[in-house]
Design a protein around this motif. Structure first.
Motif, PDB file in Angstrom:
ATOM      1  N   GLN A 139     -37.316 -33.428  13.427  1.00 19.99           N
ATOM      2  CA  GLN A 139     -36.819 -33.038  12.116  1.00 19.99           C
ATOM      3  C   GLN A 139     -35.378 -32.551  12.197  1.00 19.99           C
ATOM      4  O   GLN A 139     -34.975 -31.921  13.171  1.00 19.99           O
ATOM      5  N   TYR A 140     -34.604 -32.866  11.148  1.00 22.79           N
ATOM      6  CA  TYR A 140     -33.249 -32.342  11.018  1.00 22.79           C
ATOM      7  C   TYR A 140     -33.156 -31.352   9.862  1.00 22.79           C
ATOM      8  O   TYR A 140     -32.127 -30.713   9.671  1.00 22.79           O
ATOM      9  N   ASP A 141     -34.209 -31.258   9.059  1.00 27.98           N
ATOM     10  CA  ASP A 141     -34.278 -30.336   7.926  1.00 27.98           C
ATOM     11  C   ASP A 141     -35.213 -29.196   8.313  1.00 27.98           C
ATOM     12  O   ASP A 141     -36.427 -29.401   8.469  1.00 27.98           O
ATOM     13  N   SER A 142     -34.659 -27.997   8.454  1.00 28.56           N
ATOM     14  CA  SER A 142     -35.459 -26.859   8.933  1.00 28.56           C
ATOM     15  C   SER A 142     -36.630 -26.550   8.009  1.00 28.56           C
ATOM     16  O   SER A 142     -37.660 -26.030   8.454  1.00 28.56           O
ATOM     17  N   ARG A 143     -36.500 -26.897   6.730  1.00 29.15           N
ATOM     18  CA  ARG A 143     -37.567 -26.622   5.766  1.00 29.15           C
ATOM     19  C   ARG A 143     -38.794 -27.500   6.007  1.00 29.15           C
ATOM     20  O   ARG A 143     -39.888 -27.181   5.541  1.00 29.15           O
ATOM     21  N   LYS A 144     -38.613 -28.597   6.726  1.00 32.33           N
ATOM     22  CA  LYS A 144     -39.717 -29.518   6.974  1.00 32.33           C
ATOM     23  C   LYS A 144     -40.269 -29.410   8.391  1.00 32.33           C
ATOM     24  O   LYS A 144     -41.151 -30.195   8.779  1.00 32.33           O
ATOM     25  N   LEU A 196     -39.397 -31.036  17.348  1.00 33.86           N
ATOM     26  CA  LEU A 196     -38.044 -30.918  17.884  1.00 33.86           C
ATOM     27  C   LEU A 196     -37.116 -30.816  16.682  1.00 33.86           C
ATOM     28  O   LEU A 196     -37.116 -31.703  15.818  1.00 33.86           O
ATOM     29  N   PHE A 197     -36.327 -29.745  16.615  1.00 33.43           N
ATOM     30  CA  PHE A 197     -35.366 -29.594  15.515  1.00 33.43           C
ATOM     31  C   PHE A 197     -33.997 -30.021  15.995  1.00 33.43           C
ATOM     32  O   PHE A 197     -33.495 -29.530  17.026  1.00 33.43           O
ATOM     33  N   VAL A 198     -33.361 -30.945  15.259  1.00 30.74           N
ATOM     34  CA  VAL A 198     -32.023 -31.424  15.583  1.00 30.74           C
ATOM     35  C   VAL A 198     -31.046 -30.807  14.593  1.00 30.74           C
ATOM     36  O   VAL A 198     -31.126 -31.061  13.380  1.00 30.74           O
ATOM     37  N   ALA A 199     -30.137 -29.991  15.102  1.00 36.67           N
ATOM     38  CA  ALA A 199     -29.144 -29.319  14.257  1.00 36.67           C
ATOM     39  C   ALA A 199     -27.945 -30.236  14.072  1.00 36.67           C
ATOM     40  O   ALA A 199     -27.217 -30.523  15.038  1.00 36.67           O
ATOM     41  N   VAL A 200     -27.756 -30.694  12.843  1.00 36.76           N
ATOM     42  CA  VAL A 200     -26.686 -31.648  12.534  1.00 36.76           C
ATOM     43  C   VAL A 200     -25.616 -30.948  11.704  1.00 36.76           C
ATOM     44  O   VAL A 200     -25.918 -30.394  10.640  1.00 36.76           O
ATOM     45  N   PRO A 201     -24.363 -30.962  12.154  1.00 38.04           N
ATOM     46  CA  PRO A 201     -23.294 -30.395  11.319  1.00 38.04           C
ATOM     47  C   PRO A 201     -22.969 -31.328  10.166  1.00 38.04           C
ATOM     48  O   PRO A 201     -22.693 -32.512  10.371  1.00 38.04           O
ATOM     49  N   GLY A 202     -23.042 -30.835   8.931  1.00 41.77           N
ATOM     50  CA  GLY A 202     -22.765 -31.657   7.765  1.00 41.77           C
ATOM     51  C   GLY A 202     -21.488 -31.233   7.075  1.00 41.77           C
ATOM     52  O   GLY A 202     -20.838 -30.256   7.473  1.00 41.77           O
ATOM     53  N   ALA A 214     -21.217 -30.066   3.993  1.00 38.06           N
ATOM     54  CA  ALA A 214     -21.422 -28.855   3.201  1.00 38.06           C
ATOM     55  C   ALA A 214     -22.219 -27.806   3.950  1.00 38.06           C
ATOM     56  O   ALA A 214     -21.996 -26.600   3.774  1.00 38.06           O
ATOM     57  N   VAL A 215     -23.154 -28.223   4.793  1.00 40.28           N
ATOM     58  CA  VAL A 215     -24.059 -27.295   5.477  1.00 40.28           C
ATOM     59  C   VAL A 215     -24.120 -27.657   6.952  1.00 40.28           C
ATOM     60  O   VAL A 215     -24.230 -28.834   7.312  1.00 40.28           O
ATOM     61  N   ASP A 216     -24.077 -26.645   7.813  1.00 39.67           N
ATOM     62  CA  ASP A 216     -24.193 -26.850   9.257  1.00 39.67           C
ATOM     63  C   ASP A 216     -25.606 -26.516   9.693  1.00 39.67           C
ATOM     64  O   ASP A 216     -26.066 -25.371   9.559  1.00 39.67           O
ATOM     65  N   GLY A 217     -26.297 -27.514  10.235  1.00 41.40           N
ATOM     66  CA  GLY A 217     -27.673 -27.323  10.650  1.00 41.40           C
ATOM     67  C   GLY A 217     -27.870 -26.263  11.707  1.00 41.40           C
ATOM     68  O   GLY A 217     -28.978 -25.716  11.855  1.00 41.40           O
ATOM     69  N   HIS A 218     -26.809 -25.936  12.454  1.00 34.13           N
ATOM     70  CA  HIS A 218     -26.942 -24.902  13.488  1.00 34.13           C
ATOM     71  C   HIS A 218     -27.313 -23.547  12.878  1.00 34.13           C
ATOM     72  O   HIS A 218     -27.925 -22.717  13.552  1.00 34.13           O
ATOM     73  N   ARG A 219     -26.948 -23.336  11.622  1.00 37.01           N
ATOM     74  CA  ARG A 219     -27.265 -22.069  10.960  1.00 37.01           C
ATOM     75  C   ARG A 219     -28.766 -21.882  10.779  1.00 37.01           C
ATOM     76  O   ARG A 219     -29.246 -20.757  10.599  1.00 37.01           O
ATOM     77  N   TYR A 220     -29.508 -22.973  10.830  1.00 38.38           N
ATOM     78  CA  TYR A 220     -30.934 -22.917  10.517  1.00 38.38           C
ATOM     79  C   TYR A 220     -31.817 -23.017  11.754  1.00 38.38           C
ATOM     80  O   TYR A 220     -33.032 -23.208  11.635  1.00 38.38           O
ATOM     81  N   ILE A 221     -31.214 -22.875  12.921  1.00 41.42           N
ATOM     82  CA  ILE A 221     -32.011 -22.897  14.154  1.00 41.42           C
ATOM     83  C   ILE A 221     -33.061 -21.780  14.179  1.00 41.42           C
ATOM     84  O   ILE A 221     -34.231 -22.041  14.487  1.00 41.42           O
ATOM     85  N   PRO A 222     -32.707 -20.532  13.844  1.00 48.92           N
ATOM     86  CA  PRO A 222     -33.739 -19.481  13.845  1.00 48.92           C
ATOM     87  C   PRO A 222     -34.901 -19.796  12.905  1.00 48.92           C
ATOM     88  O   PRO A 222     -36.071 -19.567  13.252  1.00 48.92           O
ATOM     89  N   VAL A 270     -34.965 -27.404  20.518  1.00 46.08           N
ATOM     90  CA  VAL A 270     -33.843 -27.571  19.595  1.00 46.08           C
ATOM     91  C   VAL A 270     -32.770 -28.395  20.277  1.00 46.08           C
ATOM     92  O   VAL A 270     -32.525 -28.242  21.484  1.00 46.08           O
ATOM     93  N   LEU A 271     -32.117 -29.259  19.522  1.00 44.52           N
ATOM     94  CA  LEU A 271     -30.971 -30.034  20.004  1.00 44.52           C
ATOM     95  C   LEU A 271     -29.807 -29.789  19.063  1.00 44.52           C
ATOM     96  O   LEU A 271     -29.980 -29.765  17.844  1.00 44.52           O
ATOM     97  N   GLY A 272     -28.621 -29.578  19.610  1.00 44.88           N
ATOM     98  CA  GLY A 272     -27.435 -29.347  18.792  1.00 44.88           C
ATOM     99  C   GLY A 272     -26.170 -29.530  19.592  1.00 44.88           C
ATOM    100  O   GLY A 272     -26.206 -29.879  20.785  1.00 44.88           O
TER     101      GLY A 272
END
Length: 500
Positions: free
Chosen positions: A29-34, A40-46, A48-56, A66-68
């Motif tokens: 998943q790349y969407d922390s809400r899902k 495995l959560f993949v943190a993708v910098p976008g 408007a939103v940086d996925g790294h913020r949602y690692i916790p 986690v991958l980032g």
């Protein structure tokens, strides 16, 4: 699947050694809400939103790894640091879903205009050949009787692989995917290998994202250089200058269509308001065909789809049947009424697409031509005066209005459009002074789209044609951060009822 198996093909992207821990991974998943337990959560910098913020949050929801791209040494789960998490997401997703592209005859189509039409034609051809067909595109994803409305032309890579896997599991054998320049630039189709890749055309659009036509063109080129299966054909529209250039520089199998030298061309073409007919010409001979689509630009779309179908082994008789049967929502779609006017809705939202549609109608319909058009907010501003200039040049009356203004003021967007109109040849009407008997070629500004459509229909006499351009199949209008119900086809019908 273990984490080590999942990441076996991303070695070139690693920015640090892989962790020793090797948990079982049950989802990507790349969407922390899902995120679910075992993912495995993949943190993708976008943008408007940086996925790294949602690692916790992802870890709290049950992520086991986690991958980032940013360094992290304080997480409670294994962390994989890479140089490009978008590309890593694509490759990992292909592995997780067991490379579903390899289980399908898969065709990609890219180009500024025509992608959706070509996808619909190919779907129709595959069905005519007796194959179970799937489509992933601008309007929807559909297969085996199911349809899901699309939110973007080409989804994120993880969602592409999930959808292809669901198609293959459901028995789909042949599929077509619209591939946007954004998707190529963002590596969304990394991990996909195509049996054929189609290039329709390249004209001005998306310069707000790519910056220049050269960069835009290079993004499109990526599809043909790194995403074809061995022997997969590059099906290139020779009627487009960029297509001709591509054929000169690509390696591997190239299947040119159209022009004078294509492997598939068309002859004895007749274009009318109710369709196209002619002959397909190949080295094997000539075959008559007919389609309910109209316009020379749709002939190019037909040739692209037919060429791709032939390149993957579809027989010509199935191609002809598929071309005859296809219909595309919101692409020069006639709104049927008994009011004596020709009423159309079309998705044309680029200068080239608008000129193609208007020039087609100009040559085919009797009476006057009225066009409703606008430009999207938060998008390429340089095309705004071009759109208005084309609308005014081909129409007897151009009605400038809102499209999807998004965060911009609609009045400001229209203000950017007006300088493209030649004031010497187009008179500016005021809405309250315009009637169906307007006598001079001109334009009018009506900011509210519903009112603009109403005015256009009310201004048309029997025998006139009204084209509502820009939104086509869309059933919404984006104003600010609101997505409001709005369907041009319904608005045209309502306007007809209101004028009775």
């Amino acid at each position: 699947m273990t984490l080590s198996c999942l990441t076996h093909n991303i070695g070139d992207l690693l920015a640090a050694p892989l962790p020793e821990a090797d948990p079982l991974v049950s989802a990507v998943q790349y969407d922390s809400r899902k995120v679910t337990e075992g993912a495995l959560f993949v943190a993708v910098p976008g943008e408007a939103v940086d996925g790294h913020r949602y690692i916790p949050e992802a870890i709290e929801r049950g992520a086991v790894a986690v991958l980032g791209e940013l360094p992290h040494d304080d997480l409670s789960v294994p962390y994989i640091q890479v140089t490009d998490s978008r590309k890593a997401l694509a490759l990992i997703s292909a592995t997780f879903y067991e490379n579903p592209a390899d289980r399908l005859t898969l065709v990609a189509v890219t180009g500024t205009n025509g992608k959706t039409t070509v996808a619909y034609i190919m779907e129709s051809i595959f069905a005519a050949a007796g194959h179970s067909a799937g489509v992933m595109g601008t309007i929807s994803t559909r297969f085996c009787g199911k349809e899901e409305t699309s939110t973007m032309t080409t989804p994120e890579s993880r969602d592409i692989q999930d959808t292809l896997a669901r198609m293959a599991d459901a028995g789909v054998t042949h599929a077509v995917m619209e591939v946007s320049s954004h998707a190529l630039a963002l590596d969304r189709v990394a991990g996909c290998a195509f049996d054929a890749a189609i290039f329709t055309n390249l004209t001005q659009d998306h310069l707000d994202y790519h910056g220049t036509m050269e960069i835009y063109g290079e993004a499109k080129r990526q599809l043909f250089e790194g995403h074809r299966k061995k022997g997969g054909a590059a099906v290139i529209n020779m009627a487009n200058e960029h297509g001709r250039h591509l054929t000169e520089t690509l390696t591997g199998t190239v299947f040119p269509v159209g022009g004078d030298t294509g492997a598939l061309t068309a002859d004895h073409i007749e274009v009318a308001i109710d369709g196209i007919k002619g002959e397909f010409v190949t080295p094997e001979g000539r075959t008559p065909f007919a389609s309910g689509a109209t316009g020379r630009y749709n002939l190019e779309n037909i040739l692209c789809a037919a060429g791709a179908a032939l390149s993957v082994g579809i027989p010509m008789d199935a191609v002809v049947r598929g071309v005859a049967a296809f219909k595309v929502p919101g692409r020069l779609e006639r709104v049927d009424t008994t009011c004596g006017r020709h009423l159309f809705v079309d998705y044309a939202h680029t200068p080239d697409a608008l000129e193609n549609v208007l020039s087609t109608l100009r040559h085919l319909v009797p009476g006057r031509l009225i066009c409703v058009l606008g430009c999207g907010g938060d998008r390429d501003r340089t095309k705004r005066p071009l759109m208005a200039g084309i609308g005014a040049a081909y129409s007897d009356l151009a009605v400038l209005t809102s499209d999807n203004p998004r965060s911009e003021a609609p009045e400001k967007i229209i203000e950017d459009m007006v300088p493209g109109i030649d004031g010497e040849t187009s008179f500016r009407y005021e809405p309250e002074r315009l009637s169906k008997d307007f006598s001079r070629k001109g334009y009018v500004v009506v900011v509210d789209r519903r009112e603009a459509i109403g005015l256009a229909v009310a201004s048309a006499r029997p025998g006139d044609t009204v084209l509502v351009a820009g939104k086509g199949h869309e059933t919404y209008q984006i104003i600010g951060d609101r997505r409001l119900d709005f369907d041009d086809r319904k608005e045209v019908l309502k306007a007809v009822e209101d004028r009775r």
